[in-house]
Write an enzyme that holds these catalytic residues in place. Sequence first.
Site, short mmCIF file in Angstrom:
data_model
loop_
_atom_site.label_atom_id
_atom_site.label_comp_id
_atom_site.label_asym_id
_atom_site.label_seq_id
_atom_site.Cartn_x
_atom_site.Cartn_y
_atom_site.Cartn_z
N GLY A 65 0.81 -1.22 0.00
CA GLY A 65 0.00 0.00 0.00
C GLY A 65 0.84 1.26 0.00
N ARG A 75 10.01 -0.61 9.31
CA ARG A 75 10.41 -1.00 10.66
C ARG A 75 11.93 -0.93 10.76
NH1 ARG A 75 5.85 -0.20 11.63
NH2 ARG A 75 4.34 -1.49 12.77
N ASP A 95 12.32 7.17 9.78
CA ASP A 95 11.18 7.40 10.67
C ASP A 95 11.08 6.26 11.68
OD1 ASP A 95 8.86 8.96 11.45
OD2 ASP A 95 7.65 7.28 10.71
N GLU A 132 14.25 1.16 19.04
CA GLU A 132 13.25 2.21 19.01
C GLU A 132 12.47 2.19 20.31
OE1 GLU A 132 9.23 3.08 16.51
OE2 GLU A 132 11.03 2.83 15.27
N HIS A 149 9.06 8.23 14.45
CA HIS A 149 7.98 7.34 14.04
C HIS A 149 6.64 8.10 14.02
CE1 HIS A 149 6.90 2.78 13.94
NE2 HIS A 149 6.16 3.49 13.10
#
Length: 316
Positions: free
Chosen positions: A143, A229, A253, A258, A277
Amino acid sequence: MSESVVPIAVGPAKPEPTLLIKAVGEGGATVSELADARALIWAGGPGEFPDELPASVEWVQLPAAGVEDWFTAGILARHPQVRFTSAAGAFAHSVAEHALMLLLAGVRYLPEHLRAASWRQQDFFPHVGTLRGKTVTIVGAGGIGRALIPLLTPLGAQVIAVNRSGRPVTGPGIPDSVETVAADQLGKVWSRTDHVVIAAPATAATRHLLGAEELARLKPSSWVINIARGSLIDTDALVAALASGVIAGAGLDVTEPEPLPDGHPLWALPNAIITPHDSNPPQLRLAAFADHVAANVERFVAGRELLAPIEPERGY
């Protein structure tokens, strides 16, 4: 049972999921208690998910595009009789826009411009580039990739789309000039690539997909963008490549680890652009998820194939 009374539960109860309740109605179903439901629209995390589901529940809609946490929590394994769908594709336009922002910022040398405190035109000129005539490889043409392609091609970029099957990537705004490559042929793409956007799911097979060897095959002018990710890039290899000039820069991002700890080497690198993120911020996320829910509820009521089915054997 008539289509008008298909019962679907929405959870968790707090905060009040008004938009999702509305989306269920727009999809042609009615909101019910979980005990009476044929489906569950879930807006919470895996830690809040019910330990047991009624036998009547056939389908569960999860709120995330990346579902590795749900696998880790054992949610899908605990309910093998239920169809689960993710929110993959629901947030594609917001994330694709963020990816383009990171890529353009890098190519146009924006980080150095933002740090500048004097007029250093001659210093900047050699580093400012363009996407026109450049090849951007999108690893993971789902997507997000499909949303990003129509943003890149009007700027004159040539796109290589990498997907699992190698079947041509098509869709609104995607020109015939887009080249599609199967994931198992990815090694042949690096030397033809000017810039890379990582948009693939996080699975055991994609962990450290981009490591020292792959980075070394890119160009010194290449930017690497990761909006998928953090685990898809070997962070230590990336730090070394950025520090030594193997590649021009990275727009991240997502990171591994993280959140990225204070004092991590990435923070000190002038050619690393890091955003926390936030390519899919909460104020945009819920409305997009509600649209996704409405579309999937309509499909469920009509007995059609659901959007973004999760395939446990593939890990996404």
